[in-house]
Scaffold this active site. Structure first.
Site: not given
Length: 136
Positions: A83, A37, A64, A106, A66, A11-18, A90
């Site tokens: 996303c 992820s 983390t 998101d 990444d 995903c974009t920020g690798n903070s939520c969905r992924s 990608c």
């Protein structure tokens, strides 16, 4: 015994969905897959993602955030973008890669702990998509 396939959620920020997807797939199919992820613009794991996964007894607090480039030469078999921005950003992975795209909203709309319902909805949608993925 066959070798585990490597699955990468992007995903974009690798903070939520992924991060949620990584935690879920590790929990339900770690015997079949090595799961990772990353993000096109990594940031940090969102506290709400950690909180909603903990509700289901899944600890992602040590995950983390990444960069996607970290995985380009890691023998990834399946890339799942979660996303639309990540799908566009990608890169092409070397080898015979299965590419899957899931357009998932998101859940992050600020770093406010009152938004857990958005994260719960995302967790549920990812769980359902993973169940379909595993049954195919």
């Amino acid at each position: 015994m066959s070798k585990k396939q490597k699955v990468l959620f992007v995903c974009t920020g690798n903070s939520c969905r992924s991060q949620i997807a990584e935690g879920l797939l590790r929990e339900i199919a770690s015997e079949r897959f090595d799961v990772f992820s990353c993000g096109s613009h990594p940031s940090r794991v969102h506290p709400n993602a950690i909180a909603v996964m903990e509700e289901w007894g899944i600890d992602i607090s040590n995950h983390t955030s990444d960069a996607i480039d970290d995985y380009l030469n890691e023998g990834i078999n399946i890339v799942i973008t979660v996303c639309d921005n990540a799908n566009q950003a990608c890169p092409v992975f070397p080898g015979d890669i299965q590419r899957i795209h899931w357009s998932i909203d998101d859940p992050f709309r600020g770093w406010n702990s009152n938004l857990l319902d958005n994260f719960r909805e995302t967790r549920q949608e990812l769980k359902e998509r993973l169940e379909t993925f595993l049954s195919d």
